[in-house]
Design an enzyme around this catalytic site. Structure first.
Site, PDB file in Angstrom:
ATOM      1  N   SER A   8       0.851  -1.190   0.000  1.00 22.34           N
ATOM      2  CA  SER A   8       0.000   0.000   0.000  1.00 22.34           C
ATOM      3  C   SER A   8       0.883   1.234   0.000  1.00 22.34           C
ATOM      4  CB  SER A   8      -0.894   0.008   1.256  1.00 22.34           C
ATOM      5  OG  SER A   8      -1.554   1.245   1.401  1.00 22.34           O
ATOM      6  N   TYR A  21      -1.836   0.786  10.508  1.00 19.72           N
ATOM      7  CA  TYR A  21      -1.752   0.263   9.143  1.00 19.72           C
ATOM      8  C   TYR A  21      -0.450   0.706   8.491  1.00 19.72           C
ATOM      9  CZ  TYR A  21      -3.452  -1.038   4.478  1.00 19.72           C
ATOM     10  OH  TYR A  21      -3.617  -1.613   3.234  1.00 19.72           O
TER      11      TYR A  21
END
Length: 260
Positions: free
Chosen positions: A139, A152
């Site tokens: 990501s 995250y």
């Protein structure tokens, strides 16, 4: 190109399911892996892929997957898409259980799968020649911190470091190591799983013109796995045009700015 076989993790929805479809459309044999057996079975019926239900945070499931693959044919590629986010809290308010879950599904599961399947990729290349692939979907959260993203950010940065170290460790072997790092991708589950509220999840994408889709990312994955064997895409960062950086997202129609 000789028929090739890939394992795609996270295959029950989103980017993983789209990757199964993209590779099947290009003639690959595909084993789709995820926890939800019913959704995998539906995808298998649709695409002709094979389904294998497994929780990659459980070593016994990973071992069972490796045994199944070894017994059923050669393995040419791993497309590791599985992962996820929970929560959007500040560091001071973070839930350690959410953080633990994110590290298990993004970091530890990645190590487990590589450890289990790398010997089979090596064996296939040794037997057939050519090259093998280990591809990971991380990501843009691995590249830049943002408020509410710390857990995250940390988990995906950890996964990205695994990918980078693995590429260095495999130097000299005919094994390509690729990282695909998407920005804003509108899928049916990611934001909902993270935020736990349908209205909050919808707000993530509200008024954004043409966010990335799962199919956009799957197209890039498919290209990376079918590119000439000497070509390695170390890192591909993908964003919609409306997202110039992790912190800079335009909401509303895209339009040419008037001069002056």
């Amino acid at each position: 190109m000789a028929r090739r076989r890939a394992v795609v993790t996270g295959a029950s929805s989103g980017i993983g399911a789209a990757t199964v479809r993209a590779l099947r459309a290009r003639g690959w044999e595909v084993v789709g892996v995820a926890r939800r057996a019913e959704r995998l079975a539906a995808l298998a019926a649709e695409t002709g892929a094979e389904a294998f239900a497994a929780d990659l945070t459980q070593q016994a499931d990973v071992d069972a997957l490796a045994a199944h693959l070894a017994a059923t044919g050669p393995l040419h590629a791993l497309a590791h898409v599985a992962g996820g986010a929970r929560g959007a809290d500040r560091v001071e308010d973070g839930d350690p259980d959410d953080w633990t879950w994110m590290f298990e599904v993004n970091v530890l599961a990645t190590q487990r799968v590589v450890q289990a399947l790398l010997p089979q990729l090596r064996a296939t290349v040794d037997d057939e020649g050519g090259y093998g692939d280990l591809l990971f979907v991380t990501s843009t959260a691995a590249q830049a911190a943002y408020p509410g993203g710390s857990g995250y950010n940390a988990a995906k940065a950890g996964e990205s470091m695994i990918v980078g170290a693995l590429r260095l460790e495999l130097n000299g072997e005919p094994l390509r190591v690729t990282e695909i790092a998407p920005g804003l991708v509108q899928t049916e589950e990611f934001a909902l799983t993270r935020l736990g509220d349908a209205e909050a999840a919808a707000a993530v994408y509200a008024d954004v013109q043409d966010p990335l889709t799962a199919e956009d990312v799957a197209d890039v994955i498919a290209y990376a796995l079918t590119a000439p064997g000497h070509v390695n895409l170390d890192l591909v960062t993908m964003r919609p045009v409306a997202q110039s950086a992790q912190h800079l997202l335009h909401r509303g129609p895209l339009s040419v700015r008037e001069p002056g």
